[in-house]
Design an enzyme around this catalytic site. Structure first.
Site, PDB file in Angstrom:
ATOM      1  N   SER A 120      20.359  50.181  89.667  1.00 53.37           N
ATOM      2  CA  SER A 120      20.957  51.421  89.157  1.00 53.37           C
ATOM      3  C   SER A 120      22.342  51.173  88.568  1.00 53.37           C
ATOM      4  O   SER A 120      22.672  51.671  87.482  1.00 53.37           O
ATOM      5  CB  SER A 120      21.052  52.455  90.283  1.00 53.37           C
ATOM      6  OG  SER A 120      19.786  52.849  90.736  1.00 53.37           O
ATOM      7  N   ARG A 179      23.662  51.281  84.424  1.00 48.95           N
ATOM      8  CA  ARG A 179      24.773  52.158  84.068  1.00 48.95           C
ATOM      9  C   ARG A 179      25.969  51.380  83.547  1.00 48.95           C
ATOM     10  O   ARG A 179      26.678  51.847  82.648  1.00 48.95           O
ATOM     11  CB  ARG A 179      25.146  53.025  85.274  1.00 48.95           C
ATOM     12  CG  ARG A 179      24.106  54.109  85.579  1.00 48.95           C
ATOM     13  CD  ARG A 179      24.199  54.610  87.007  1.00 48.95           C
ATOM     14  NE  ARG A 179      23.340  55.762  87.271  1.00 48.95           N
ATOM     15  CZ  ARG A 179      22.032  55.691  87.513  1.00 48.95           C
ATOM     16  NH1 ARG A 179      21.434  54.503  87.515  1.00 48.95           N
ATOM     17  NH2 ARG A 179      21.324  56.786  87.752  1.00 48.95           N
ATOM     18  N   ASP A 200      12.833  55.009  96.605  1.00 48.40           N
ATOM     19  CA  ASP A 200      12.174  53.748  96.272  1.00 48.40           C
ATOM     20  C   ASP A 200      11.794  52.927  97.497  1.00 48.40           C
ATOM     21  O   ASP A 200      11.147  51.886  97.365  1.00 48.40           O
ATOM     22  CB  ASP A 200      13.081  52.902  95.372  1.00 48.40           C
ATOM     23  CG  ASP A 200      13.222  53.490  93.984  1.00 48.40           C
ATOM     24  OD1 ASP A 200      12.249  54.111  93.501  1.00 48.40           O
ATOM     25  OD2 ASP A 200      14.294  53.339  93.376  1.00 48.40           O
ATOM     26  N   LYS A 244       5.961  57.755  89.843  1.00 44.84           N
ATOM     27  CA  LYS A 244       6.664  56.484  89.682  1.00 44.84           C
ATOM     28  C   LYS A 244       5.782  55.535  88.864  1.00 44.84           C
ATOM     29  O   LYS A 244       4.901  55.961  88.118  1.00 44.84           O
ATOM     30  CB  LYS A 244       7.015  55.903  91.051  1.00 44.84           C
ATOM     31  CG  LYS A 244       8.091  56.702  91.791  1.00 44.84           C
ATOM     32  CD  LYS A 244       9.445  56.505  91.150  1.00 44.84           C
ATOM     33  CE  LYS A 244      10.571  57.141  91.919  1.00 44.84           C
ATOM     34  NZ  LYS A 244      11.892  56.839  91.329  1.00 44.84           N
ATOM     35  N   ARG A 300       2.574  56.215  93.876  1.00 35.57           N
ATOM     36  CA  ARG A 300       2.957  55.380  95.010  1.00 35.57           C
ATOM     37  C   ARG A 300       2.521  55.965  96.356  1.00 35.57           C
ATOM     38  O   ARG A 300       2.361  55.217  97.318  1.00 35.57           O
ATOM     39  CB  ARG A 300       4.477  55.147  95.004  1.00 35.57           C
ATOM     40  CG  ARG A 300       4.912  54.116  93.993  1.00 35.57           C
ATOM     41  CD  ARG A 300       6.395  53.842  94.057  1.00 35.57           C
ATOM     42  NE  ARG A 300       6.748  52.727  93.185  1.00 35.57           N
ATOM     43  CZ  ARG A 300       7.990  52.444  92.829  1.00 35.57           C
ATOM     44  NH1 ARG A 300       8.997  53.194  93.261  1.00 35.57           N
ATOM     45  NH2 ARG A 300       8.237  51.408  92.049  1.00 35.57           N
ATOM     46  N   ARG A 348       7.091  47.238  93.514  1.00 32.99           N
ATOM     47  CA  ARG A 348       7.425  47.544  94.908  1.00 32.99           C
ATOM     48  C   ARG A 348       6.192  47.511  95.816  1.00 32.99           C
ATOM     49  O   ARG A 348       6.310  47.180  96.995  1.00 32.99           O
ATOM     50  CB  ARG A 348       8.157  48.885  94.992  1.00 32.99           C
ATOM     51  CG  ARG A 348       9.476  48.873  94.240  1.00 32.99           C
ATOM     52  CD  ARG A 348      10.392  50.015  94.609  1.00 32.99           C
ATOM     53  NE  ARG A 348      11.481  50.112  93.651  1.00 32.99           N
ATOM     54  CZ  ARG A 348      12.593  49.378  93.685  1.00 32.99           C
ATOM     55  NH1 ARG A 348      12.755  48.477  94.638  1.00 32.99           N
ATOM     56  NH2 ARG A 348      13.539  49.529  92.771  1.00 32.99           N
TER      57      ARG A 348
END
Length: 469
Positions: free
Chosen positions: A53, A57, A352, A379, A383, A426
């Site tokens: 994240s 950014r 997450d 997602k 998920r 994931r």
């Protein structure tokens, strides 16, 4: 060096370098099955990659700033590299200056240039949605595209507020799906927007578009989502405030048309990536693992809070901070876990991490109920169903009840199953973690997509003692 080479979707990407003797993962079209089996305790000290994240950014705000931004600890996974390529395509200078060290020369707020080709984000929903916000405030048009997984994900929740600010979707699939062409606003409008769900991506897209609008843009959340955009905007010089709204929400107010200034950013280790070795250490008997510089922002540590409620031994030390983001060293030791109920309001701080939490719950004694997981359905895969499927094929009793996940822990997991990853990084990592302590090995049908967020995952886990073959 500039961003060069061939990427996963035929676009440019830098060559990734590994600090390990193992080959780093990069995504390919060929499936990469892998089997994980129990191999005794996990021990050692590692640093997981930089936070995804923050990495997205830092690149985007560096590109919107005036002057030079230097970033250290950047996550060099495919998702972030696709964001770097998009910033370069929009006119910013983006260079890799060393291992995980990058330099961005920005073009200023609303200074993006017309890209010559489609912006291809591969598998990255975060990168795509945040860049949509940044482009929405510029008088240019851009084509947004991605891989098959990203093309299936809805974008309408992002596009609705951007259209209120003056942007237009010129073409696109049903529900605003990719590929789509976004025409930015020539004169963007400030708005006050209440997000329909707790989503840092919606909030961030509105704030990034609001940078180019005169006056004040306000985002209201009924449930607070991760606040990295607000903290980083302040770090780059924006006039932004965040106040409490109701019991769990926030009101974020941004004064538009600032001159952002280039800044130095140290990217802390990603708590969402740390989740995998943390859970592996908790469930593999006798384990003692230390992870350095893990971000401990309270809006990102819902998993650690939940694991401690389950009886996990997770100790923090060497606490420090950079650019408003706290970080600490974590020491994790194998623990006897017990089932708990996870409230729905915790979901934004660990959205997450529910997949690997479900793995921990499988090894716990008793029932774990995770409530309010509707966001997991939109997602990289569904998920919620994929997590239940992962547990079932390995002998765990699990139930999906509406948007809740109920796991019946028995203190051990039989294993022996093959997990379908559905192109989701994931799911792949969670299943490999499960195999570190299950009675029988766990097979993962494809590990290639791990490269999107954690390219060094397999060699790092092997360095701690995991057996993947």
């Amino acid at each position: 060096m500039p961003v060069t080479g061939r990427g996963p979707c035929g676009t440019c990407a830098p060559a990734l370098r590994s600090t390990s003797k193992d080959t780093i993962l990069t995504h390919s079209d060929q499936p990469r099955p892998l089997q994980s089996r129990a191999n005794g305790p996990l021990t050692g000290k590692v640093r997981v990659p930089g936070d995804k994240s923050i990495s997205h950014r830092a690149l985007i705000l560096g590109a919107l700033a005036v002057g030079e931004t230097r970033i250290s600890g950047l996550l060099e996974g495919e998702d972030v590299l696709n964001t770097a390529k998009s910033m370069q395509a929009l006119g910013a200078s983006v260079e890799r200056t060393g291992d995980f060290a990058w330099k961005v020369q920005g073009v200023g707020v609303a200074g993006f240039a017309q890209p010559k080709a489609a912006l291809d984000f591969g598998n990255s929903g975060t990168g795509c949605r945040l860049v949509m916000g940044a482009v929405a405030g510029c008088p240019i048009s851009a084509v947004f595209d991605g891989d098959a997984s990203l093309r299936s994900r809805p974008m309408r929740r992002i596009l609705d507020p951007l259209e209120k600010m003056g942007a237009r979707v010129v073409s696109g699939g049903e529900g605003g799906r990719l590929p789509l062409t976004l025409q930015g606003a020539r004169d963007p409008l400030p708005i006050t927007y209440k997000t329909p769900v707790a989503s840092a991506q919606i909030k961030s897209a509105v704030l990034l578009a609001g940078l180019a609008a005169p006056g004040t843009t306000t985002v209201i959340e009924s449930e607070a989502s991760r606040d990295h955009t607000e903290l980083m905007l302040k770090h780059f010089g924006a006039d932004i405030t965040s106040t409490k709204e109701g019991q769990h929400g926030r009101r974020i107010t941004l004064v538009g048309q600032p001159e952002l200034h280039g800044a130095n950013v140290v990217v802390p280790a990603d708590p969402s990536s740390a989740a995998f070795p943390v859970v592996a250490a908790l469930i593999a008997e006798g384990s003692d693992v230390v992870l350095s510089d893990v971000m401990t922002n309270p809006l990102r540590t819902g998993l650690f809070t939940t694991l401690r409620e389950m009886g996990a031994s997770i100790e923090e030390s060497e606490v420090r901070g950079d650019a408003g983001e706290p970080m600490a060293q974590l020491r994790v030791r194998a623990s006897k876990l017990r089932g708990v109920e996870v409230p729905p309001e915790r979901a934004p701080s660990m959205i997450d991490e529910y997949l690997v939490l479900a793995v921990a719950a499988s090894f716990a004694e008793g029932t774990t109920i995770m409530r309010g997981l509707q966001e997991l359905r939109v997602k990289e895969s569904d998920r919620l169903e994929a997590t239940a499927e992962m547990l079932r094929v390995n002998g765990v009793k699990v139930e999906v009840s509406g948007d809740d996940l109920v796991v019946q822990g028995r203190g051990h997991v039989p294993g022996g199953g093959t997990v379908a990853t559905h192109m989701d990084h994931r799911i792949a990592m969670s299943a490999l973690v499960m195999g570190c302590a299950s009675d029988q090995p766990v097979t993962v049908d494809d590990t290639a997509f791990i490269a999107t967020s954690f390219p060094d995952f397999i060699p790092m886990m092997r360095s701690l003692g995991a057996e993947f073959s």
